[in-house]
Scaffold this motif. Structure first.
Motif, PDB file in Angstrom:
ATOM      1  N   ASP A   5      51.530   5.829 -17.671  1.00 56.14           N
ATOM      2  CA  ASP A   5      51.174   5.742 -18.489  1.00 56.14           C
ATOM      3  C   ASP A   5      49.182   5.605 -18.800  1.00 56.14           C
ATOM      4  N   PHE A   6      49.037   6.530 -17.337  1.00 54.24           N
ATOM      5  CA  PHE A   6      47.422   6.415 -17.679  1.00 54.24           C
ATOM      6  C   PHE A   6      46.350   6.832 -18.737  1.00 54.24           C
ATOM      7  N   VAL A   7      46.783   7.347 -19.380  1.00 52.44           N
ATOM      8  CA  VAL A   7      46.096   7.121 -20.753  1.00 52.44           C
ATOM      9  C   VAL A   7      47.250   6.027 -21.835  1.00 52.44           C
ATOM     10  N   HIS A   8      46.459   5.280 -22.493  1.00 56.17           N
ATOM     11  CA  HIS A   8      47.699   4.398 -23.285  1.00 56.17           C
ATOM     12  C   HIS A   8      48.162   4.759 -24.289  1.00 56.17           C
ATOM     13  N   PRO A   9      49.209   4.224 -23.937  1.00 58.24           N
ATOM     14  CA  PRO A   9      50.774   4.641 -25.180  1.00 58.24           C
ATOM     15  C   PRO A   9      50.058   5.371 -26.515  1.00 58.24           C
ATOM     16  N   ALA A  10      49.574   3.955 -26.876  1.00 52.88           N
ATOM     17  CA  ALA A  10      49.339   4.208 -28.628  1.00 52.88           C
ATOM     18  C   ALA A  10      49.015   5.671 -28.512  1.00 52.88           C
ATOM     19  N   LEU A  11      48.217   6.025 -27.305  1.00 53.44           N
ATOM     20  CA  LEU A  11      47.219   7.391 -28.023  1.00 53.44           C
ATOM     21  C   LEU A  11      48.507   8.812 -27.411  1.00 53.44           C
ATOM     22  N   HIS A  12      49.547   8.052 -26.984  1.00 53.80           N
ATOM     23  CA  HIS A  12      50.893  10.126 -26.383  1.00 53.80           C
ATOM     24  C   HIS A  12      51.159  10.638 -27.299  1.00 53.80           C
ATOM     25  N   GLU A  13      50.748  10.273 -28.705  1.00 51.48           N
ATOM     26  CA  GLU A  13      51.100  11.476 -29.997  1.00 51.48           C
ATOM     27  C   GLU A  13      49.966  12.245 -30.026  1.00 51.48           C
ATOM     28  N   ALA A  14      49.149  11.247 -30.277  1.00 55.92           N
ATOM     29  CA  ALA A  14      47.725  12.152 -30.100  1.00 55.92           C
ATOM     30  C   ALA A  14      47.178  12.936 -29.491  1.00 55.92           C
TER      31      ALA A  14
END
Length: 284
Positions: free
Chosen positions: A44-53
């Motif tokens: 989750d280095f990239v914020h989980p809220a942005l995974h789909e984006a």
């Protein structure tokens, strides 16, 4: 798109100075794991809220991939090169992955924001215990999106570069698992018998399976660790971004390798063809 929006700073303090204790803890952990197994994964280095984006951003890029299915060996040597009968370079595999080149990835894409950010580059350099990193001068292979469609795989191989920085952006429905054999060779020893044993399925104890999730940053020493992505199944392709850096400025890929990966070369590749520098004498 900025680094502050992309990264989960509660877990990974990338932009802090070297004295920041939270940043120091992450870097120290990465260094230990890289020293022990040649690989570390920052979930989750990239914020989980942005995974789909992130996934959708790369799905839109995937149609620009150059696809080529070919027969290769683990060292990327010419298939007609004379080798001893028992040499692992005589084993061949079908490689069917594809790459979106850097000049097809817009500056506003998620992965472009990460690749170009100086704080991110300093953080990665610290994890690898390097004074600094340079973006590849190569206009095609500096930043790429790797696409492995269902039915395809990226078979056993070694990396040309000492280190690899990558991020899974979309999981396959089935398969597409990263497997590797830490430190199976060294700058001084190819260890051909051990490599051959893995390729023939006689040394399963050497193989590690590494579950990867979208948004995780993977730092990997792939020059000395044999590795592969297992065949992809189901209906959905496996996508991963590869951030290519070098310890030295001005690095450009060879004409032959560039044409193999992207189906074309640019003037920069032709100009740099006779200036390649190698750090060791390993086969690949």
């Amino acid at each position: 798109m900025t680094l502050d929006r992309v990264i989960d700073h509660e877990r990974y303090r990338v932009t802090g100075g070297s004295g920041d204790p939270r940043r120091r803890a992450v870097v120290d952990r990465a260094r230990r794991e890289l020293a022990d197994t040649g690989c570390t994964v920052l979930e989750d280095f990239v914020h989980p809220a942005l995974h789909e984006a992130l996934r959708a951003d790369c799905v839109a890029l995937a149609p620009h991939a150059y696809t080529d299915v070919e027969t290769v060996n683990v060292y990327n040597l010419p298939l007609d090169r004379p080798l001893p009968e028992d040499h692992p370079g005589r084993r061949t595999f079908r490689r069917g992955n594809a790459f979106v080149p850097r000049d097809r990835i817009p500056p506003g894409a998620f992965i472009s924001a990460l690749y170009r950010d100086e704080s991110f580059q300093r953080f990665v350099a610290d994890c690898f215990e390097l004074p600094r990193l340079h973006e590849l001068a190569d206009p095609l292979s500096g930043l790429v999106l790797n696409v492995i469609e269902p039915g395809q795989q990226h078979p056993w191989h070694f990396d040309t570069n000492e280190f690899t920085v990558s991020m899974l952006t979309q999981e396959a429905d089935e398969g597409g698992v990263f497997e590797y054999c830490p430190g199976i060779r060294s700058p001084r020893e190819e260890n051909l018998d051990a490599v051959g044993a893995v390729l023939d399925g006689r040394a399963p104890e050497r193989v590690r399976r590494l579950p990867l999730r979208p948004g995780a940053l993977q730092l990997f020493r792939g020059r000395h660790s044999l590795h592969r992505v297992t065949p992809v199944g189901g209906l959905r392709a496996r996508h991963s971004a590869i951030f290519a850096y070098s310890e030295h400025p001005g690095v450009v890929g060879s004409v032959a390798r560039t044409r193999q990966l992207f189906g074309r070369v640019l003037p920069a590749h032709l100009a740099a063809e006779h200036r390649a520098v190698r750090g060791d004498r390993l086969l690949d």
